[in-house]
Design a protein around this motif. Sequence first.
Motif, PDB file in Angstrom:
ATOM      1  N   ASP A   1      -0.490  19.912 -19.898  1.00 42.69           N
ATOM      2  CA  ASP A   1      -1.053  18.867 -20.511  1.00 42.69           C
ATOM      3  C   ASP A   1      -1.791  18.306 -18.947  1.00 42.69           C
ATOM      4  O   ASP A   1      -2.489  17.340 -18.959  1.00 42.69           O
ATOM      5  CB  ASP A   1      -0.048  17.695 -20.790  1.00 42.69           C
TER       6      ASP A   1
ATOM      7  N   ALA B   1       1.636  11.427 -19.101  1.00 43.79           N
ATOM      8  CA  ALA B   1       2.783  10.861 -19.725  1.00 43.79           C
ATOM      9  C   ALA B   1       2.576   9.514 -20.471  1.00 43.79           C
ATOM     10  O   ALA B   1       3.371   8.850 -21.179  1.00 43.79           O
ATOM     11  CB  ALA B   1       4.124  10.494 -18.855  1.00 43.79           C
TER      12      ALA B   1
ATOM     13  N   LEU C   1       5.964  16.138 -23.093  1.00 40.44           N
ATOM     14  CA  LEU C   1       5.129  16.451 -22.079  1.00 40.44           C
ATOM     15  C   LEU C   1       5.123  17.959 -21.805  1.00 40.44           C
ATOM     16  O   LEU C   1       6.270  18.420 -21.457  1.00 40.44           O
ATOM     17  CB  LEU C   1       5.316  15.481 -21.039  1.00 40.44           C
TER      18      LEU C   1
END
Length: 503
Positions: free
Chosen positions: A482, A471, A478
């Motif tokens: 990720d 983040a 997000l």
Amino acid sequence: MKPQTGCEPLYSAAQVRELDRIAIEVRGVPGYELMTRAGAAAFAALRRHWPEARRVHVLCGAGNNAGDGYVLARLARAEGWYASVGWLAAPERLQGDARTAWEDAVEAGVTVAPFDAGRLTACEVIVDGLLGTGLQRGVEDDWAAAIAAVNASGVPVLALDIPSGLAADTGRVLGTAIRAALTVTFIGRKVGLYTGQAADHVGEVVFAGLELPADLAADMSPRSWLAGPDYAAARLAPRPRTAHKGAFGHVLIVGGQPGMGGAVRLAGEAAARVGAGLVSIATDPGQVPGVLAGRPELMVAGVTGPQELEPLLARATVIALGPGLGQGRWSRALFERLLRSELPLVLDADALNLLADAPLRRDDWILTPHPGEAARLLGCTTAEVEADRAAAVCRLQERYGGVAVLKGAGSLVCAGDGLWLVPGGNPGMASGGMGDVLTGMIAGLRAQGLAAAEAAVTAVWLHAAAGDRAARAGERGLLAGDLLAELRGLVNPAQGTAHDPHA
């Protein structure tokens, strides 16, 4: 509960009051001395957090929380600050140490007057000493109006012990609550500072032990344990140089109905990224090409029914069941077969919804519901789950056995002999696929030999830490994928990357 490596104890409000009593009546620490230490610790934290500030306005209520506020105001005045107090409970009615704190503040030249919302913007920091940890009912009338004025003022707030209006045992907002930038909590960490709605109200939490003896709570079992980075690091030892993939388990991920192949792909890579030696996927045949194209290291089998699971089960160490599973005929057939397996299980998503339809108890599984799934499993509402998350996760474990994980802000993990609270994470993680990643991580750690509770707590901590690292580029947007890039560093603490998710 026995002390836990890498954890800090969390207590209920009643337990902290008992520790306060023991300190005064058994250990002989004068009550006013404790109050003075609390005010001093809070003032020191205020100066560190806002080093340029020189004007503070303290809001005081009726109990010892107010006494701490009067002490802080007196200490600020002694340092040459402009310090004023706005009260919502007439100080003449204070008793004991709190009354002494008020009298000393007045003698020191602190301006003390009834609460006036107009004074809030004349200071640089507001200190919340209105309502302490003993609050049991909703905040109303003048108290609610004062909290609303503080929250609307735009002035940063330091909360003493707990933000006023936040329930110390559950993290539930009782009508309305102060939104603090910093909370300094005393004597023992309270459960409600770390779960429920707390994340929107506590800001940074600083613990002040008030110089009390380390063995003060020796005879008291904490309500739960706050897991930190050292908990994960202690369970992620460096591998021997002679290691091979067969030593780190074989995870079987089952799910991925048509259109949901991404769920098993995320879970599969997550299991591999936390160190599972081998990962197999059993999914709808139509999903096989997409999963393989996304991560060729995964072994992917298309299955049309439970009979095709048999060769896969013969090689597996742990089963993760549920990502993208669905609740149709194919899904139910796989679910029913795998419940008969003797292998350890991790259940998520539709596997939990199917379980809610036909409740079963077993000791070797890990259940990972979000609050909505937990409500279905318990036969209650989501609001009831969120009203007391710690109680809800314990009810799940009692009813279904094994280990229960209640996801959300301040995730909780309950085993028969312990309860852990895991901080961290962020609003960007409120997106599809996050639970699939966590499921794969838990299964991957379980396959490597961690006990069920250890695998769950470690995975939940790593999941939150990976989310916080990912983040850095921004919370909005997000994606679950990720997190995968962050896991490799986090699961290798010997290389110095796992102790601080923000490093």
